[in-house]
Design a protein around this motif. Sequence first.
Motif, short mmCIF file in Angstrom:
data_model
loop_
_atom_site.label_atom_id
_atom_site.label_comp_id
_atom_site.label_asym_id
_atom_site.label_seq_id
_atom_site.Cartn_x
_atom_site.Cartn_y
_atom_site.Cartn_z
N THR A 1 0.84 -1.19 0.00
CA THR A 1 0.00 0.00 0.00
C THR A 1 0.88 1.25 0.00
O THR A 1 0.59 2.23 -0.67
CB THR A 1 -0.92 -0.01 1.23
N TRP B 1 1.15 -3.30 3.90
CA TRP B 1 0.05 -3.79 3.08
C TRP B 1 -1.24 -3.72 3.90
O TRP B 1 -1.34 -4.36 4.96
CB TRP B 1 0.28 -5.23 2.66
N ALA B 2 -2.24 -2.98 3.44
CA ALA B 2 -3.49 -2.87 4.18
C ALA B 2 -4.29 -4.17 4.14
O ALA B 2 -5.02 -4.50 5.08
CB ALA B 2 -4.33 -1.72 3.62
#
Length: 332
Positions: A190, A270-271
């Motif tokens: 992200t 990273w979401a």
Amino acid sequence: MTTQYDDLFFRTNLNDHGEVPAPPLAYESPDIIPSGIYPISKPQDYFASNYDKDVGQNLVTGGPNYIYLRTKNLAQGAEGGTVSLYYTPASLVLYPDRWQKNQLKTSDQQTEVYIKASKTNDIAVTDNPFVWEPSAISNDHYCLISRVSTSKHPNDIPVVGSYSDMTDFILNHPGFGWRNVSLTDVNAPTFDTSVFYDQKSDAGRMVFQLECTNVPGGASVAFSSGTPVTDGKHIVLEKTTVPDNEGSWNTSVTCDVPAYYQTNIIYSYWANGTKPPLGFQLKLKVMHYVDDSSRFFHRLHTPEQLGATPELARMMRGKRGIVLGTHVTVGR
């Protein structure tokens, strides 16, 4: 009629054995190797062992891509030289004036890496990879161009002013390699953040700790640097999923770092479909622990006070530490 090259060289494809002129299909070099978003441990052993294969991967957009170069030594005896790497958005003809100023760097900001082969037919691989975070490029790809320079063949980038010059360049310069590389957003973070690290004059065992505050469970984090520390090892935490927690969680790696080591460390997030709440924060810390023989011991903190994981606390039992520096990314 072909002749055999007599120096370090890059293949145009897997069927290239160092003949001049080189075989066609110049843009498929298996010796320009994008290896993913983490550095490879002991790259010399790994990439020499699979020399008969093309193990390159797609580039990940917006993430750190570690790119290795390998050459084969066709000289009579030992040979060494420096390698460099360039990039350009795709072009139907890769004239050098399109890419010669687009030079990639390693994590410690070098534009050239020294390699050496100890005997004829040895494979020489970069131990310090080039690192690149390419921007997305719509419906297109990038091209990577490698160059090796030795005392016998400096391989200066030529002036190419015509397609005849370009034909000569492709066919008669085995010291250059060419590879078209595609982009993927699979496993793309992200966001990521790069921060400079300098060890200065003290070698030591350093703890690199990533603290996650108000980071939702199910998200993932990682950090890495391509600059090797000792024994082919790197500062690297591979992608790790954050567990469900009550607002705070951390993880760390421990490395023996030599004096005067410098690098850029990239930490990534990273979401994974989660939404960061208010107060979201990632903090990368570097810490050092000492035992009771140090004059600083009684002024420092226990591992538990520094938020060490149970594993790190066991490793540092009886020691105390200090946070030497931090870098923070705060959510909005």
